[in-house]
Design a protein around this motif. Structure first.
Motif, short mmCIF file in Angstrom:
data_model
loop_
_atom_site.label_atom_id
_atom_site.label_comp_id
_atom_site.label_asym_id
_atom_site.label_seq_id
_atom_site.Cartn_x
_atom_site.Cartn_y
_atom_site.Cartn_z
N ILE A 136 10.63 3.40 5.01
CA ILE A 136 10.78 3.28 6.46
C ILE A 136 9.44 3.36 7.18
O ILE A 136 9.39 3.20 8.40
CB ILE A 136 11.74 4.35 7.04
N GLY A 137 8.36 3.59 6.46
CA GLY A 137 7.05 3.64 7.10
C GLY A 137 5.96 3.92 6.11
O GLY A 137 6.04 4.88 5.34
N LYS A 138 4.93 3.09 6.10
CA LYS A 138 3.81 3.35 5.19
C LYS A 138 2.99 4.52 5.72
O LYS A 138 2.97 4.80 6.92
CB LYS A 138 2.94 2.11 5.05
N TYR A 139 2.31 5.21 4.81
CA TYR A 139 1.53 6.39 5.17
C TYR A 139 0.07 6.11 4.83
O TYR A 139 -0.39 6.39 3.73
CB TYR A 139 2.05 7.61 4.41
N GLY A 140 -0.64 5.53 5.78
CA GLY A 140 -2.02 5.13 5.55
C GLY A 140 -2.17 3.63 5.71
O GLY A 140 -1.18 2.90 5.84
N PRO A 245 -0.35 1.03 0.48
CA PRO A 245 -0.61 2.47 0.53
C PRO A 245 0.10 3.19 -0.60
O PRO A 245 1.22 2.83 -0.98
CB PRO A 245 -0.05 2.87 1.89
N VAL A 246 -0.53 4.21 -1.15
CA VAL A 246 0.07 4.97 -2.23
C VAL A 246 1.34 5.68 -1.75
O VAL A 246 2.36 5.66 -2.43
CB VAL A 246 -0.93 6.00 -2.78
N PHE A 247 1.30 6.27 -0.56
CA PHE A 247 2.42 7.07 -0.06
C PHE A 247 3.17 6.38 1.06
O PHE A 247 2.64 5.51 1.76
CB PHE A 247 1.92 8.43 0.43
N LEU A 248 4.44 6.79 1.25
CA LEU A 248 5.24 6.28 2.35
C LEU A 248 6.36 7.26 2.70
O LEU A 248 6.63 8.22 1.99
CB LEU A 248 5.83 4.90 2.02
N LEU A 249 6.99 6.98 3.83
CA LEU A 249 8.20 7.68 4.23
C LEU A 249 9.38 6.81 3.82
O LEU A 249 9.32 5.59 3.94
CB LEU A 249 8.22 7.91 5.75
N ALA A 250 10.42 7.44 3.32
CA ALA A 250 11.57 6.69 2.82
C ALA A 250 12.86 7.32 3.32
O ALA A 250 12.88 8.46 3.80
CB ALA A 250 11.56 6.66 1.29
N THR A 325 4.06 0.14 10.01
CA THR A 325 4.76 -1.10 9.70
C THR A 325 4.50 -1.58 8.27
O THR A 325 3.36 -1.61 7.80
CB THR A 325 4.33 -2.21 10.68
N GLN A 326 5.57 -1.97 7.60
CA GLN A 326 5.49 -2.53 6.25
C GLN A 326 5.69 -4.04 6.33
O GLN A 326 6.30 -4.55 7.27
CB GLN A 326 6.56 -1.91 5.36
N GLN A 327 5.19 -4.75 5.31
CA GLN A 327 5.25 -6.21 5.33
C GLN A 327 5.75 -6.77 4.01
O GLN A 327 5.54 -6.18 2.94
CB GLN A 327 3.87 -6.78 5.64
N ASP A 328 6.40 -7.93 4.09
CA ASP A 328 6.88 -8.62 2.90
C ASP A 328 5.75 -8.88 1.91
O ASP A 328 5.90 -8.69 0.70
CB ASP A 328 7.51 -9.96 3.28
N THR A 329 4.61 -9.37 2.44
CA THR A 329 3.51 -9.78 1.55
C THR A 329 3.00 -8.61 0.71
O THR A 329 2.74 -8.78 -0.49
CB THR A 329 2.36 -10.37 2.37
N THR A 330 2.87 -7.45 1.33
CA THR A 330 2.37 -6.28 0.59
C THR A 330 3.35 -5.87 -0.49
O THR A 330 2.96 -5.59 -1.63
CB THR A 330 2.12 -5.11 1.55
N TRP A 331 4.62 -5.81 -0.15
CA TRP A 331 5.63 -5.43 -1.13
C TRP A 331 5.72 -6.47 -2.25
O TRP A 331 5.92 -6.12 -3.42
CB TRP A 331 6.99 -5.24 -0.47
N GLN A 332 5.60 -7.76 -1.91
CA GLN A 332 5.70 -8.80 -2.93
C GLN A 332 4.56 -8.67 -3.94
O GLN A 332 4.76 -8.83 -5.15
CB GLN A 332 5.67 -10.18 -2.29
N GLU A 333 3.36 -8.37 -3.44
CA GLU A 333 2.23 -8.16 -4.35
C GLU A 333 2.51 -6.99 -5.29
O GLU A 333 2.22 -7.05 -6.49
CB GLU A 333 0.96 -7.89 -3.55
N LEU A 334 3.07 -5.93 -4.75
CA LEU A 334 3.39 -4.75 -5.55
C LEU A 334 4.46 -5.07 -6.59
O LEU A 334 4.35 -4.67 -7.76
CB LEU A 334 3.87 -3.63 -4.63
N GLU A 352 14.68 -5.76 0.08
CA GLU A 352 15.47 -4.70 -0.53
C GLU A 352 14.73 -3.36 -0.54
O GLU A 352 15.32 -2.32 -0.83
CB GLU A 352 15.82 -5.07 -1.98
N LEU A 353 13.44 -3.38 -0.21
CA LEU A 353 12.60 -2.21 -0.40
C LEU A 353 12.17 -1.51 0.88
O LEU A 353 11.69 -0.38 0.82
CB LEU A 353 11.35 -2.61 -1.20
N TYR A 354 12.35 -2.16 2.02
CA TYR A 354 11.87 -1.52 3.24
C TYR A 354 12.60 -2.02 4.48
O TYR A 354 13.23 -3.08 4.48
CB TYR A 354 10.36 -1.75 3.42
#
Length: 361
Positions: A136-140, A245-250, A325-334, A352-354
């Motif tokens: 629900i939110g990236k941390y960094g 980012p390594v950490f996030l809120l979920a 804010t999280q983005q599709d592109t960042t998650w897709q790379e991961l 499905e992830l954010y």
């Protein structure tokens, strides 16, 4: 793959950064352990927000953490609780310290917690196993993992060939290291991995390795606490690794669906705590140490919070919800890297992830 690997025992670590090897060990672990093995009431500790948390009208929120010992990453919500920001937002937030690192996703996925502070990789791994959790939110602002050395300039991948690298030998670290080496046509077989039992930092301080893996606000802070203030870091993101980012809120998907306003109010209060802690860093550290006096030293907490606060940009500029804010592109790379290096067995869709809904998006 045949990897040259040495395991050395390390001494002289701070309590906090020994966490990295355990997080690594659980990164790809199954999350299907029976919950009663880790959620007995006596095995968790909690902090409740404000002095009037039992007042009528407050929405209860169970917020589980990423680690069984408090760390400086928690300062924004520890401050929010102490300053009454959660209460002002209409929330009674219980900060839950889990009994072990595997319990965070277990708690969140089985209605033992509503929200969590965790890692991007934990959410990805849990989701790949069908656990109903979502970021629900990236941390960094990005991936702060890299290779640390005592050289004046960051090492380049070409300089790694034939060198000893202190690491935790977990799947994610190996994947990022492989990406860096792959940028010059080399593989992890071209280096020697020296696995630490706890922290990699003593390996570098004692000159047992040439470089170590780590993140700026854990191993980096520990190096500074030991007097190594001029270390350099080569970031994996500069050589093709995902800049996630390594950490996030979920959050638990069912809870988020039933409590959309509470989720937004939570983000608002966390932002208040974050901005207050960035503006009043010493007070924020003092609040943390008062709340968790036995977790880690004040010196290390100060260094860790300074490094963590820096992940959110200029201290004079207030952090807004858009910073989470999280983005599709960042998650897709991961996702792509996690599949390629067998961190997860099959691909997922970023959607499905954010969700950015709690941010007001």
């Amino acid at each position: 793959m045949s990897v040259r690997q040495i395991r050395l025992k390390t001494t002289g670590t701070t309590a906090k950064t020994s966490r990295r090897v355990l997080l690594a060990a659980f990164a790809g672990a199954s999350l299907t352990l029976p919950l009663d093995a880790c959620s007995a009431e006596g095995n968790t500790s909690t902090q409740t927000s404000g002095t009037g948390a039992d007042a009528a009208g407050l929405t209860k929120v169970r917020f589980v953490q990423e680690w069984p010992v408090a760390d400086g990453f928690w300062i924004p919500w520890v401050v929010a609780a102490e300053k009454g920001f959660f209460e002002q937002a209409g929330l009674d937030v219980k900060i839950i310290t889990p009994p072990n690192v595997a319990a965070t996703m277990q708690f969140l996925g089985t209605n033992e917690a509503d929200l969590a502070f965790s890692t991007s990789l934990d959410v990805l791994t849990a989701r790949s196993q069908g656990v109903p959790v979502i970021g629900i939110g990236k941390y960094g602002n990005g991936n702060n993992w890299g290779l640390m050395s005592k050289s004046k300039k960051p090492v380049t991948p070409a300089e790694l060939v034939g060198k000893n690298i202190g690491t935790y030998n977990d799947a994610w670290s190996n994947a990022q290291l492989s990406i860096m080496l792959g940028s010059i046509g080399k593989t992890i077989d071209d280096v020697t991995l020296v696995s630490a039992d706890s922290s990699t930092v003593p390996l570098l301080v004692q000159n047992k390795v040439d470089v170590i893996t780590g993140i700026t606000n854990a191993e980096g802070s520990e190096l500074e606490s030991l007097g190594v203030n001029d270390y350099s870091i080569a970031y994996s993101r500069d050589y093709g690794a995902p800049d996630a980012p390594v950490f996030l809120l979920a959050g638990n998907e069912k809870w988020l669906s039933a409590n959309p306003q509470a989720a937004k109010s939570f983000i608002t209060a966390v932002l208040q705590g974050l901005n207050y802690a960035r503006e009043h860093q010493q007070e924020a550290v003092d609040i943390f140490m008062k709340t968790y006096p036995d977790a880690q030293t004040a010196e290390f907490t100060t260094l860790q919070w300074t490094a963590t606060a820096a992940l959110f940009g200029d201290a004079k500029t207030a952090v807004e919800a858009t910073a989470f804010t999280q983005q599709d592109t960042t998650w897709q790379e991961l996702i792509d890297v996690a599949v390629k290096y067998d961190v997860i067995s099959s691909s997922l869709k970023p959607s499905e992830l954010y969700t950015n809904t709690p941010l007001g998006a």
